[in-house]
Design an enzyme around this catalytic site. Structure first.
Site, PDB file in Angstrom:
ATOM      1  N   SER A  83       0.500  -1.550  -0.209  1.00 44.50           N
ATOM      2  CA  SER A  83       0.216  -0.129  -0.091  1.00 44.50           C
ATOM      3  C   SER A  83       1.220   1.285  -0.080  1.00 44.50           C
ATOM      4  O   SER A  83       1.774   1.417  -1.163  1.00 44.50           O
ATOM      5  CB  SER A  83      -1.068  -0.003   1.098  1.00 44.50           C
ATOM      6  OG  SER A  83      -1.671   0.995   1.433  1.00 44.50           O
TER       7      SER A  83
ATOM      8  N   ASP B 197      -9.517  -4.190  -5.716  1.00 47.34           N
ATOM      9  CA  ASP B 197      -8.803  -3.265  -5.023  1.00 47.34           C
ATOM     10  C   ASP B 197      -9.757  -1.855  -4.748  1.00 47.34           C
ATOM     11  O   ASP B 197      -9.822  -1.229  -5.666  1.00 47.34           O
ATOM     12  CB  ASP B 197      -7.695  -2.358  -4.827  1.00 47.34           C
ATOM     13  CG  ASP B 197      -7.584  -2.194  -4.131  1.00 47.34           C
ATOM     14  OD1 ASP B 197      -7.138  -2.117  -2.540  1.00 47.34           O
ATOM     15  OD2 ASP B 197      -5.155  -2.091  -4.306  1.00 47.34           O
TER      16      ASP B 197
ATOM     17  N   HIS C 233      -7.631  -5.098  -1.216  1.00 48.52           N
ATOM     18  CA  HIS C 233      -6.744  -4.338  -1.202  1.00 48.52           C
ATOM     19  C   HIS C 233      -5.820  -4.988   0.472  1.00 48.52           C
ATOM     20  O   HIS C 233      -6.421  -5.642   2.317  1.00 48.52           O
ATOM     21  CB  HIS C 233      -7.501  -2.797  -0.213  1.00 48.52           C
ATOM     22  CG  HIS C 233      -6.202  -2.219  -0.256  1.00 48.52           C
ATOM     23  ND1 HIS C 233      -5.020  -1.317  -0.973  1.00 48.52           N
ATOM     24  CD2 HIS C 233      -5.434  -1.992   1.212  1.00 48.52           C
ATOM     25  CE1 HIS C 233      -4.096  -0.769  -0.598  1.00 48.52           C
ATOM     26  NE2 HIS C 233      -4.215  -0.389   0.383  1.00 48.52           N
TER      27      HIS C 233
END
Length: 312
Positions: A138, A251, A279
């Site tokens: 991320s 996502d 995610h």
């Protein structure tokens, strides 16, 4: 060719938000970490490095850069480090400033490649002869990808994996400010972020937080200037180290239409964009599922990159 399968979640777990959130419930017991505190790149703060040590001194080292407000106890960190241990490798979760329970004066941000370079440099000093592989998740993935593009052949890694990274930060900010994402994830992140800077208690979205705190703290004129200058997307064609760029098509942090395509990356970047995963979720298997697909795929890529390094 790198051999891999796509994650197949249980039949009852097909929603992107559910895959994202449910993954947190499936992590294994946390490994025993050995913690060291080292100074950051600005010499203003101490940051935490949590190690899992191999009995084999010359085994490869896997470095993890976590996501926004993540730590060595995040589900993806725990699962990766346990898989690293099973392979007999060294592992370390390198925390950004203020994370992992260590207070800091300065904050961190999505494009802090100076800190990525500093952390990798410190670890290269600790492990001068070992192979060093890096995985960024991320926010940490965006920062790692930007670092790889900036440094090219000078990057201090032998291979890398960039997972669920919002490489288009502007698009990600818009996605997180709308619909279900706004209500599911914004309160979760702001709860800890505002705790660190309580005088910004009025902000209601991550973009507002970045506009009033992250951007001015790091010399940007506002959140859009910050996103544009820090997103990794323009740097992907400059990456020369073998890199796996992994994003799920569902996502919720970065819609599928904004995922990188082959024309936007260098020949050293392998795109892997499975249909499912959410995610940082990537729940796989029947019944209740498990979250081993991600670390096993990443570590297999590192092994492949080493065996096929002449092709990159």
């Amino acid at each position: 060719m790198f051999q891999y399968t796509h994650p197949i979640p249980p039949k009852w777990l097909r929603n992107a938000h559910a895959q994202t959130i449910y993954a947190k419930t499936r992590q294994s017991p946390t490994p025993h970490y050995r913690r060291e505190l080292w100074t950051d790149s600005h010499q203003t703060d101490l940051v935490a490095y949590d190690f899992v040590d191999s009995p084999y001194a010359n085994a490869p080292v896997v470095v993890l850069f976590h996501g926004l407000e993540g730590s060595s106890h995040s589900h993806y960190s725990v699962e990766l480090m346990r898989c690293v241990q099973e392979r007999g490798w060294h592992g370390v979760v390198a925390h950004f400033r203020g994370c992992g329970g260590v207070r800091a004066i300065r904050a961190y941000h999505s494009g802090d490649t100076q800190e990525i370079a500093h952390m990798l440099g410190c670890l290269k000093t600790r492990y001068p002869t070992q192979k060093i592989y890096a995985m960024g998740v991320s926010l940490g993935g965006n920062a790692l990808a930007k670092y790889l593009g900036e440094q090219g052949n000078l990057a201090i890694v032998d291979a890398a994996a960039v997972v669920s990274a919002p490489v288009n930060l502007n698009a990600a900010a818009d996605a997180l400010s709308a619909g279900m994402a706004k209500w599911l994830y914004t309160p979760y992140f702001l709860h800890t972020l505002k705790h660190k800077v309580p005088y910004h208690h009025t902000v209601k979205t991550l973009s507002e937080f970045d506009d009033v705190y992250t951007a001015p703290m790091h010399g940007f004129s506002g959140c859009r200037d910050y996103y544009t200058r820090c997103e990794a997307l323009p740097y992907l064609p400059k990456i020369t180290r073998p890199t796996l760029l992994l994003n799920a098509q569902n996502d919720p942090f970065l819609p599928a239409e904004f995922l990188p395509n082959p024309q936007q990356v260098s020949r050293s970047v392998m795109l892997l964009q499975p249909e499912h995963g959410g995610h940082c979720g990537f729940v796989n298997g029947e019944g209740r599922g498990n979250i081993r697909w991600l670390p096993e795929t990443v570590l297999s890529f590192f092994e492949y990159a080493e065996s096929e390094k002449s092709s990159f």
